[in-house]
Write a protein that holds these residues in place. Structure first.
Motif, mmCIF file in Angstrom:
data_model
loop_
_atom_site.group_PDB
_atom_site.id
_atom_site.type_symbol
_atom_site.label_atom_id
_atom_site.label_comp_id
_atom_site.label_asym_id
_atom_site.label_seq_id
_atom_site.Cartn_x
_atom_site.Cartn_y
_atom_site.Cartn_z
ATOM 1 N N ALA A 47 8.267 -6.330 8.102
ATOM 2 C CA ALA A 47 7.678 -6.364 6.572
ATOM 3 C C ALA A 47 6.307 -5.480 6.303
ATOM 4 O O ALA A 47 6.381 -4.832 5.446
ATOM 5 C CB ALA A 47 7.301 -7.745 6.455
ATOM 6 N N LEU A 48 5.590 -5.512 7.359
ATOM 7 C CA LEU A 48 4.338 -4.693 7.287
ATOM 8 C C LEU A 48 4.589 -3.250 7.432
ATOM 9 O O LEU A 48 4.018 -2.327 6.274
ATOM 10 C CB LEU A 48 3.434 -5.203 8.475
ATOM 11 N N SER A 49 5.564 -3.042 8.469
ATOM 12 C CA SER A 49 5.860 -1.401 8.161
ATOM 13 C C SER A 49 6.710 -1.009 7.117
ATOM 14 O O SER A 49 6.473 0.149 6.740
ATOM 15 C CB SER A 49 6.608 -1.096 9.468
ATOM 16 N N GLY A 50 7.531 -1.851 6.471
ATOM 17 C CA GLY A 50 8.448 -1.458 5.562
ATOM 18 C C GLY A 50 7.371 -1.499 4.364
ATOM 19 O O GLY A 50 7.572 -0.652 3.299
ATOM 20 N N LEU A 51 6.493 -2.298 4.123
ATOM 21 C CA LEU A 51 5.507 -2.341 2.921
ATOM 22 C C LEU A 51 4.739 -0.904 2.974
ATOM 23 O O LEU A 51 4.282 -0.454 2.097
ATOM 24 C CB LEU A 51 4.596 -3.203 3.086
ATOM 25 N N ALA A 52 4.365 -0.551 4.248
ATOM 26 C CA ALA A 52 3.945 0.975 4.292
ATOM 27 C C ALA A 52 4.564 1.863 3.903
ATOM 28 O O ALA A 52 4.246 2.808 3.307
ATOM 29 C CB ALA A 52 3.234 1.103 5.667
ATOM 30 N N TYR A 55 5.779 3.262 -0.555
ATOM 31 C CA TYR A 55 5.220 4.096 -1.519
ATOM 32 C C TYR A 55 4.935 5.576 -0.992
ATOM 33 O O TYR A 55 4.181 6.236 -1.303
ATOM 34 C CB TYR A 55 3.806 3.497 -1.876
ATOM 35 N N THR A 56 5.738 5.944 0.259
ATOM 36 C CA THR A 56 5.643 7.063 0.768
ATOM 37 C C THR A 56 6.005 8.338 -0.084
ATOM 38 O O THR A 56 5.676 9.391 0.159
ATOM 39 C CB THR A 56 6.405 7.145 2.190
ATOM 40 N N PRO A 57 7.087 7.982 -1.169
ATOM 41 C CA PRO A 57 7.464 9.154 -2.155
ATOM 42 C C PRO A 57 6.122 9.565 -2.731
ATOM 43 O O PRO A 57 5.889 10.977 -3.007
ATOM 44 C CB PRO A 57 8.627 8.481 -2.794
ATOM 45 N N GLN A 58 5.283 8.767 -3.150
ATOM 46 C CA GLN A 58 4.138 9.161 -3.991
ATOM 47 C C GLN A 58 2.896 9.635 -3.033
ATOM 48 O O GLN A 58 2.390 10.700 -3.107
ATOM 49 C CB GLN A 58 3.567 7.932 -4.715
ATOM 50 N N LEU A 59 3.060 9.026 -1.766
ATOM 51 C CA LEU A 59 2.094 9.496 -0.510
ATOM 52 C C LEU A 59 2.430 11.149 -0.317
ATOM 53 O O LEU A 59 1.583 11.682 -0.094
ATOM 54 C CB LEU A 59 2.039 8.637 0.215
ATOM 55 N N GLU A 60 3.655 11.236 -0.162
ATOM 56 C CA GLU A 60 3.726 12.768 0.202
ATOM 57 C C GLU A 60 3.717 13.765 -0.516
ATOM 58 O O GLU A 60 3.399 14.882 -0.281
ATOM 59 C CB GLU A 60 5.025 12.681 1.018
ATOM 60 N N GLN A 61 3.856 13.392 -1.797
ATOM 61 C CA GLN A 61 3.333 14.222 -3.025
ATOM 62 C C GLN A 61 1.903 14.429 -3.205
ATOM 63 O O GLN A 61 1.536 15.698 -3.331
ATOM 64 C CB GLN A 61 3.797 13.662 -4.296
ATOM 65 N N SER A 154 8.833 6.042 8.433
ATOM 66 C CA SER A 154 10.196 5.422 8.399
ATOM 67 C C SER A 154 10.501 5.328 10.000
ATOM 68 O O SER A 154 11.114 4.352 10.300
ATOM 69 C CB SER A 154 10.932 6.775 8.042
ATOM 70 N N GLY A 155 9.991 6.119 10.888
ATOM 71 C CA GLY A 155 10.235 5.925 12.387
ATOM 72 C C GLY A 155 9.499 4.813 12.782
ATOM 73 O O GLY A 155 10.078 3.844 13.637
ATOM 74 N N LEU A 156 8.271 4.518 12.254
ATOM 75 C CA LEU A 156 7.630 3.004 12.522
ATOM 76 C C LEU A 156 8.317 2.029 12.192
ATOM 77 O O LEU A 156 8.721 0.816 12.951
ATOM 78 C CB LEU A 156 6.187 3.059 11.864
ATOM 79 N N HIS A 157 8.948 1.925 11.028
ATOM 80 C CA HIS A 157 9.747 0.928 10.338
ATOM 81 C C HIS A 157 11.110 0.628 11.305
ATOM 82 O O HIS A 157 11.495 -0.540 11.312
ATOM 83 C CB HIS A 157 9.728 1.060 8.863
#
Length: 456
Positions: A47-52, A55-61, A154-157
Motif C-alpha cells: 500500500a505504501l509503495s503503491g501510494l508513492a 502520482y509518478t506521471p506528474q512527478l516525472e513531468q 514501480s520496481g519498489l512496488h
C-alpha cells in the motif's frame, strides 16, 4: 487486515455442533486472524509503495522536465534526421521505436535497446523536434516508457528491488488481499448486530472494551466500503505476479481473452526499399491515427512498421496500424473499438490499477484505497493488542479458539475445503503460505498447550 473475534459464544452454544454459517464462522475467524497478523506487513508495504507510485506521471513531468519539454517553435526537423542525431548518442544501440512530440512543447523520444540491457529496459534519447538539439538520454522501462523516477518506484512496488525473489512479496500481498476481503465480508454479514452493539460501547468507563468496539466498527466500516476496490486491486495485481500470473495468462488464452494485435507481416521487398519513418507517420496520420503515437520500426525483413496510439488517460485511444516499409501503404488497422469485450476489460483494469485510466480521478480513488489498506492494517493490529490478557499473562492479544472446524457441518466444511484447494492451486503462493499458517498454528498450540474447542 484482521478482524477481532468479538465475543466468545456461551457454553451452551459451544456444546452444540451447529451447521451452516454458525459452524463455519469460527474457522474463518481464526484464518482471518492468522492471515491478517502475518500478511498485514506485506499489505502495508504494498500500500505504501503503491501510494508513492500513483502520482509518478506528474512527478516525472517535473523531475525530467528538461528531457520531456522544449520551447515551442514554428520550425521542425524531419523525424528521420532526429533519429540520426539520436543514434550518434548511442551508436551501439538498436533502434526500437520513435515517439514524436505530440505538442509543440514535447520532445521526440527515440528509443534504443542496448546489447547488455535487460529485456524490458531501453535507452531513450530526447530530441528537440524544432532544431534537433539533444535534450538528454535516460534509461526507460517497459512499454509505458517509464522514466527513472517512475521506473524506480514501480520496481519498489513490484519486487522491492530484489529481483524475481522480491516478486513473491507482491504476489503474497495480492493473493491474500482478496481472500481477506471476502472472509472479512462474510464475518461482517454474519455478525452485523454484534458489531453495532460493540460499537455502541462508547462509555469511557467501559475501558478497553469501548476502545476495541470503536476500533472494530472503524475496521469493519472501512473494509465494507472499500471491498470492491480492494478485490479489484487483488485481481489486477495478480496479472503481474510470477506464479499466479502464469495461470492468469493461461486462463486468458484458453478463454480467448488475449489482447489482439495488428498484423505486421508483409511481403519482403527484393531491394530492401524503405520509405522512411516520416512517410510512415504521414500515412497513418492521413488514415486518422491521431497523436500521441509510437512508431515501432521493423525488427526484420518481412515485417511492417507498427504505429500505435499511446494516449494516457483515455482508454479508447489505443488504435494501431501496420505500414509496409516498401510502399508506405497501410496494410492493417486495428481499432480499440473492435477489441473483444474481455480484452477491453483487461486493458481498462491494468490501466486503472496503474492510475492511468482517467487521470486524476483514477489516482484519487487509488489513493483512497491505499489509505484504506493502511487503516485496516493499523486497526487490525490495534484490535489484537486490545485483546491481550491482563498484565502478567501473555503480552499478545488472544487468537480465536482452535479446533473450531470440528463444529462445522460437513455440508459446509467440504465445499469450503474444495474452494480453498482450488484457490491454492490457482494461486500457488497463497497455497504455500496457507500451509505455513497451519504449521504455525499447530506449533503455537503445541508450545502453549492450547486446547482445541470441542463440541459436546
Amino acid at each position: 487486515m484482521t478482524v477481532d473475534e468479538h465475543e466468545a459464544p456461551p457454553p451452551e452454544q459451544r456444546r452444540r455442533a451447529p451447521g451452516g454459517w454458525a459452524g463455519v464462522r469460527p474457522l474463518l475467524m481464526r484464518l482471518h486472524f492468522y492471515a491478517g497478523v502475518l500478511v498485514a506487513p506485506f499489505l502495508l508495504v504494498a500500500a505504501l509503495s503503491g501510494l508513492a507510485y500513483i502520482y509518478t506521471p506528474q512527478l516525472e513531468q517535473v523531475v525530467h522536465d528538461h528531457e520531456l519539454h522544449v520551447p515551442a517553435a514554428a520550425a521542425s526537423v524531419p523525424l528521420s534526421r532526429q533519429v540520426e542525431l539520436a543514434r550518434q548518442e548511442v551508436p551501439e544501440g538498436k533502434l526500437v521505436s520513435v515517439r514524436p512530440g505530440a505538442t509543440p512543447t514535447d520532445s521526440t523520444q527515440v528509443v534504443f535497446h542496448l546489447p547488455d540491457a535487460g529485456s524490458s529496459f531501453n535507452q531513450t534519447v530526447f530530441v528537440n523536434p524544432h532544431d534537433g538539439e539533444i535534450r538528454g538520454s535516460l534509461e526507460t522501462y517497459g512499454s509505458s516508457q517509464a522514466l527513472p523516477v517512475r521506473a524506480w518506484l514501480s520496481g519498489l512496488h513490484r519486487n522491492l528491488h530484489l529481483g524475481e525473489f522480491g516478486r513473491l512479496y507482491s504476489e503474497l500481498a495480492a493473493s491474500w488481499l482478496g481472500v481477506l476481503v471476502l472472509v472479512g465480508l462474510g464475518l461482517w454479514v454474519g455478525r452485523r448486530g454484534v458489531l453495532r452493539r460493540i460499537a455502541r460501547r462508547d462509555n469511557p468507563a467501559a475501558g478497553p472494551a469501548a476502545k476495541r468496539g470503536r476500533t472494530v466498527s472503524r475496521h469493519a466500516t472501512v473494509g465494507v466500503w472499500a471491498a470492491i476496490g480492494l478485490l479489484f486491486l487483488s485481481a489486477t495485481g495478480l496479472t503481474w505476479s510470477a506464479y499466479a500470473g502464469e495461470n492468469v495468462s493461461d486462463l486468458r488464452t484458453a478463454l480467448d481473452w488475449t489482447t489482439p494485435s495488428v498484423t505486421s507481416a508483409v511481403d519482403p521487398s527484393p531491394t530492401g526499399a524503405d520509405v522512411g519513418i516520416d512517410a510512415v507517420r504521414a500515412a497513418t496520420a492521413a488514415a486518422g491515427l491521431a497523436d500521441p503515437v509510437e512508431i515501432r520500426v521493423p525488427a526484420a525483413a518481412g515485417k511492417a512498421y507498427v504505429v500505435t496510439q499511446v494516449q494516457k488517460g483515455l482508454p479508447g485511444k489505443s488504435d494501431s496500424m501496420a505500414v509496409d516499409p516498401a510502399t508506405g501503404q497501410v496494410t492493417d488497422t486495428l481499432r480499440f473499438a473492435d477489441y473483444p469485450l474481455m480484452a477491453k476489460l483487461t486493458k481498462w483494469g491494468i490501466d486503472a490499477h496503474m492510475g492511468m485510466l482517467f487521470g486524476l480521478p483514477n489516482q484519487i480513488v487509488l489513493t483512497a484505497l491505499a489509505l484504506a489498506i493502511i487503516g485496516l492494517v493499523a486497526w487490525g493490529y490495534r484490535m489484537w493488542w486490545l485483546r491481550r490478557p491482563p498484565l502478567g499473562a501473555n503480552r499478545f492479544g488472544k487468537a480465536p479458539p482452535r479446533g473450531t472446524w470440528r463444529r462445522a457441518s460437513p455440508t459446509v466444511l467440504v465445499p469450503l475445503v474444495v474452494v480453498g484447494g482450488l484457490l491454492a492451486w490457482f494461486l500457488p503462493v497463497f497455497g504455500v503460505s496457507l500451509v505455513a499458517f497451519l504449521v504455525v498454528d499447530a506449533l503455537v498450540a503445541f508450545s502453549t498447550k492450547e486446547e482445541p474447542t470441542k463440541t459436546g
